[in-house]
Write a protein that holds these residues in place. Structure first.
Motif, PDB file in Angstrom:
ATOM      1  N   LYS A  27       0.824  -1.202   0.000  1.00  0.00           N
ATOM      2  CA  LYS A  27       0.000   0.000   0.000  1.00  0.00           C
ATOM      3  C   LYS A  27       0.861   1.256   0.000  1.00  0.00           C
ATOM      4  CE  LYS A  27      -4.271  -1.562   0.169  1.00  0.00           C
ATOM      5  NZ  LYS A  27      -5.262  -1.207  -0.872  1.00  0.00           N
ATOM      6  N   TYR A  72      -8.111   7.914 -11.848  1.00  0.00           N
ATOM      7  CA  TYR A  72      -7.421   6.610 -11.785  1.00  0.00           C
ATOM      8  C   TYR A  72      -6.219   6.675 -10.842  1.00  0.00           C
ATOM      9  CZ  TYR A  72      -5.023   2.405 -13.466  1.00  0.00           C
ATOM     10  OH  TYR A  72      -4.400   1.192 -13.545  1.00  0.00           O
ATOM     11  N   ARG A  93      -6.732   6.487  -6.918  1.00  0.00           N
ATOM     12  CA  ARG A  93      -7.460   5.351  -6.313  1.00  0.00           C
ATOM     13  C   ARG A  93      -6.482   4.463  -5.552  1.00  0.00           C
ATOM     14  NH1 ARG A  93     -10.611   2.772 -11.253  1.00  0.00           N
ATOM     15  NH2 ARG A  93     -11.254   1.302  -9.636  1.00  0.00           N
ATOM     16  N   THR A  94      -5.885   5.016  -4.508  1.00  0.00           N
ATOM     17  CA  THR A  94      -4.875   4.254  -3.751  1.00  0.00           C
ATOM     18  C   THR A  94      -5.484   3.132  -2.933  1.00  0.00           C
ATOM     19  OG1 THR A  94      -5.055   5.849  -1.942  1.00  0.00           O
ATOM     20  CG2 THR A  94      -3.352   6.248  -3.590  1.00  0.00           C
ATOM     21  N   GLN A  95      -6.823   3.149  -2.764  1.00  0.00           N
ATOM     22  CA  GLN A  95      -7.443   2.071  -1.997  1.00  0.00           C
ATOM     23  C   GLN A  95      -7.598   0.803  -2.825  1.00  0.00           C
ATOM     24  OE1 GLN A  95      -8.962   4.600  -3.251  1.00  0.00           O
ATOM     25  NE2 GLN A  95     -10.852   3.970  -4.269  1.00  0.00           N
ATOM     26  N   VAL A  96      -7.388   0.909  -4.146  1.00  0.00           N
ATOM     27  CA  VAL A  96      -7.517  -0.245  -5.028  1.00  0.00           C
ATOM     28  C   VAL A  96      -6.150  -0.882  -5.196  1.00  0.00           C
ATOM     29  CG1 VAL A  96      -8.160  -1.013  -7.334  1.00  0.00           C
ATOM     30  CG2 VAL A  96      -9.429   0.842  -6.226  1.00  0.00           C
ATOM     31  N   SER A  97      -6.042  -2.168  -4.921  1.00  0.00           N
ATOM     32  CA  SER A  97      -4.753  -2.861  -4.983  1.00  0.00           C
ATOM     33  C   SER A  97      -4.577  -3.688  -6.239  1.00  0.00           C
ATOM     34  CB  SER A  97      -4.590  -3.764  -3.747  1.00  0.00           C
ATOM     35  OG  SER A  97      -5.628  -4.735  -3.708  1.00  0.00           O
ATOM     36  N   LEU A 104      -5.989  -4.057 -10.550  1.00  0.00           N
ATOM     37  CA  LEU A 104      -6.809  -3.630 -11.675  1.00  0.00           C
ATOM     38  C   LEU A 104      -6.481  -4.516 -12.881  1.00  0.00           C
ATOM     39  CD1 LEU A 104      -6.396   0.226 -11.285  1.00  0.00           C
ATOM     40  CD2 LEU A 104      -8.503  -1.029 -10.919  1.00  0.00           C
ATOM     41  N   GLU A 128      -7.799  -1.555 -17.942  1.00  0.00           N
ATOM     42  CA  GLU A 128      -7.917  -0.309 -17.188  1.00  0.00           C
ATOM     43  C   GLU A 128      -6.598   0.450 -17.159  1.00  0.00           C
ATOM     44  OE1 GLU A 128     -11.293  -1.232 -13.848  1.00  0.00           O
ATOM     45  OE2 GLU A 128      -9.399  -2.330 -13.696  1.00  0.00           O
ATOM     46  N   GLU A 152      -5.033  -9.504 -14.259  1.00  0.00           N
ATOM     47  CA  GLU A 152      -4.890  -8.625 -13.093  1.00  0.00           C
ATOM     48  C   GLU A 152      -3.430  -8.204 -12.916  1.00  0.00           C
ATOM     49  OE1 GLU A 152      -6.424 -10.812  -9.811  1.00  0.00           O
ATOM     50  OE2 GLU A 152      -8.450 -10.013 -10.051  1.00  0.00           O
ATOM     51  N   PRO A 175      -1.929  -1.569  -9.833  1.00  0.00           N
ATOM     52  CA  PRO A 175      -2.151  -0.308 -10.554  1.00  0.00           C
ATOM     53  C   PRO A 175      -0.870   0.499 -10.678  1.00  0.00           C
ATOM     54  CG  PRO A 175      -2.989  -0.158  -8.312  1.00  0.00           C
ATOM     55  CD  PRO A 175      -2.583  -1.588  -8.520  1.00  0.00           C
TER      56      PRO A 175
END
Length: 588
Positions: free
Chosen positions: A374, A417, A420-424, A426, A430, A464, A467
């Protein structure tokens, strides 16, 4: 056998301690010399800084006067606007010369102020009273030569430049009014350095100015100048070098230098090394007594180590080796020393708790890796935020509202885009859409000089990935490869394709450009830095983040490759495991 090994190590340890002490004593005087050099250099560095700041302030005041006059003096601006035989031209010329003579009283450091009309090739000068007629004529001839030879993009119109005249040197600054007239100043370097001449001759010291190439440009005695011509001073003037250097002329000198922030020159002070090193009685006495005292103390220390420390340490090492092999039943015996008794109790308690701590440590490592993932992801921020706002500002000034709307659309998609640091995790699709918005924004900055192409294998769009792993590769291509000197647009190609045939083959993410390419020998260095366990202070933290985040995400080896593109440019690609996910709706 073990006792013999410990004894041999004890003797080796004795030698390891003794030899550095002997070397320390032998180099004692060297250290003292360096201390003296450092102190003297620091003191004189402050002196040079003060004088150089004074010189720069004088040059800055003259430069400010030139700029102010070129913008506000209508007589100067009108020199090339009227016919040469007209009454208006005569008045403009007369008032310009009067203004120049008036300002020579305020700017005494300038040996001559001058104005020039390029339309009529007229040069008007106002020298100081101390300038002789012959020197005035020589300066005028030299200035006309400069004004005739230099174009409007000449360095003379951008900053102070050094000019030679009959073996003497001066600084010349010319400001263009943009109306075919110019104003400038001539500053004799020999007179500029006169306030520092009091330093010359003190204990044999010498102060003078040199050009960026290391050539003296102020008067020196013949012997010193001859020696300096043999010595290359340029390496001693580079930014970031030590505060002083030792140069050997007819005798060793301590050299201290200070660079001007306005002119291409350095102020140098040479101090005779011999006059700096007087008597050092304290260090000389230390040379004789330190080895004797150290030898006696080390003998006593050796005996103490053998009897009281070596044996307990040996037992401790045996216990630690058993713990390493998995034997948690090992326990240490009591010792007569309080410290080793404490170590024994701690060691025995540690052995009892290790087995219970294994699971906790493993879980903590997992939490640490997640937190690090993170953290590394959050470190990646857009680097061109200010540039984008600047483009919008200039487009708004010229009323290009349709382009602003398009650019704003790309900016919104890009920052939505990137933040969006809460998304681990993508998908490749995307990520490539994000790269499209990023390069579209760059296209607005360089509409004629940038072209890009994105190519993604359709079978890989749902894979996957972490990001923001492609953007650092594209940013590096823009920052380090972008060039407009080749005469053709700068092209970036981003490809995502399978490594081999088959549904489970790894995928390649490749960024290729036709820019500057890698410097000779740079590819092995880059490969070593990005695959290191810790980021290097030398840079490329973005590429290191990409590799490290991919390793944390895929839990397997990830390699980044650097290659030279053909016929020129650079190619960077990273191989990742294929990890597909079910298709999902994407919120733009």
């Amino acid at each position: 056998m073990k006792q013999a090994r410990l004894r041999s190590r004890l003797v080796l340890g004795f030698a390891i301690v003794t030899i550095p002490l002997v070397v320390l004593v032998l180099w004692n005087n060297v250290y003292a010399t360096r201390v003296v050099h450092s102190q003297v250099a620091q003191s004189n560095q402050n002196l040079l800084t003060m004088y150089m700041n004074d010189m720069d302030q004088v040059l800055e005041e003259i430069e400010n006067y030139l700029y102010k006059t070129s913008e506000q003096n209508q007589n100067l601006i009108s020199l090339s606007q009227y016919d040469k035989d007209s009454w208006e031209y005569y008045l403009s010329k007369t008032k310009t010369v009067d203004d120049l003579y008036l300002n020579t009283n305020y700017y005494g450091a300038a040996d001559m102020l001058f104005a020039y009309s390029s339309r009529y090739d007229d040069l008007f000068t106002a020298p100081q009273q101390s300038v002789s007629y012959a020197k005035k004529q020589a300066i005028q001839d030299r200035l006309k030569n400069v004004l005739h030879q230099e174009g409007e993009d000449s360095p003379f119109y951008m900053k102070w430049n050094i000019v030679e005249l009959n073996g003497e040197y001066a600084l010349v600054r010319i400001v263009n009014t943009n109306y075919r007239s110019f104003i400038g100043a001539w500053v004799d370097l020999a007179r500029l350095i006169q306030p520092l001449q009091a330093v010359n001759g003190h204990n044999g010291s010498k102060a003078f100015l040199v050009s960026e190439a290391g050539k003296p440009i102020t008067p020196l005695d013949a012997a010193t100048e001859q020696e300096l011509n043999k010595e290359n001073l340029k390496p001693h003037l580079a930014e970031g070098i030590a505060s002083y250097n030792i140069v050997k002329l007819e005798k060793p000198y301590l050299l201290v230098a200070k660079r001007s922030r306005l002119a291409p020159m350095d102020l140098i002070l040479l101090l005779p090394e011999r006059s700096l090193l007087e008597r050092l009685p304290y260090f000389q006495t230390l040379v004789y007594w330190v080895p004797v005292v150290a030898f006696v103390l080390l003998i006593l220390y050796l005996i103490f180590l053998q009897r009281s420390i070596v044996r307990p340490i040996h037992n401790l090492i045996k216990g630690m080796r058993k713990i390493r092999t998995g034997d948690l039943s090992v326990r240490l015996d009591d010792s007569r020393l309080f410290e080793f008794s404490t170590i024994k109790e701690t060691f025995n308690a540690m052995a009892e708790q290790i087995e219970h701590l294994k699971i906790d440590i493993y879980e903590e490592q997992i939490r640490t890796q997640k937190a690090e993932l993170k953290h590394l992801q959050a470190q990646i921020h857009p680097h061109f935020f200010m540039n984008s706002l600047n483009i919008v500002y200039h487009l708004a000034q010229i009323g290009k509202y349709d382009i602003i709307q398009s650019l704003a659309h790309h900016l919104v998609r890009y920052f939505r885009y990137a933040t969006r640091t809460q998304v681990s995790v993508l998908t490749v699709k995307e990520e490539m859409e994000h790269i499209y918005h990023y390069l579209s924004i760059q296209k607005y900055r360089f509409p004629e000089a940038l072209e890009f192409h994105l190519d993604t294998d359709p079978s890989l769009e749902d894979c996957e990935i972490p990001p923001l792993i492609v953007q650092p590769l594209v940013e590096n291509a823009m920052v380090h490869g972008f060039t407009m000197s080749s005469g053709e647009p700068f092209r970036i190609r981003v490809r995502v394709y399978p490594a081999e045939d088959g549904p489970d083959a790894d995928l390649w993410i490749e960024v290729e450009d036709n820019g500057k390419g890698f410097a000779e020998g740079k590819i092995p260095e880059l490969s070593e830095r990005v695959h290191a366990s810790q980021p290097d202070d030398g840079g490329h933290i973005g590429l290191w983040n990409v590799v490290n985040r991919c390793r944390l995400f895929f839990k397997t080896g990830v390699r980044m490759q650097f290659e030279a593109a053909q016929p020129r440019g650079a190619r960077v690609r990273i191989r990742l495991p294929r990890q597909k996910t079910a298709k999902k709706a994407v919120t733009a």
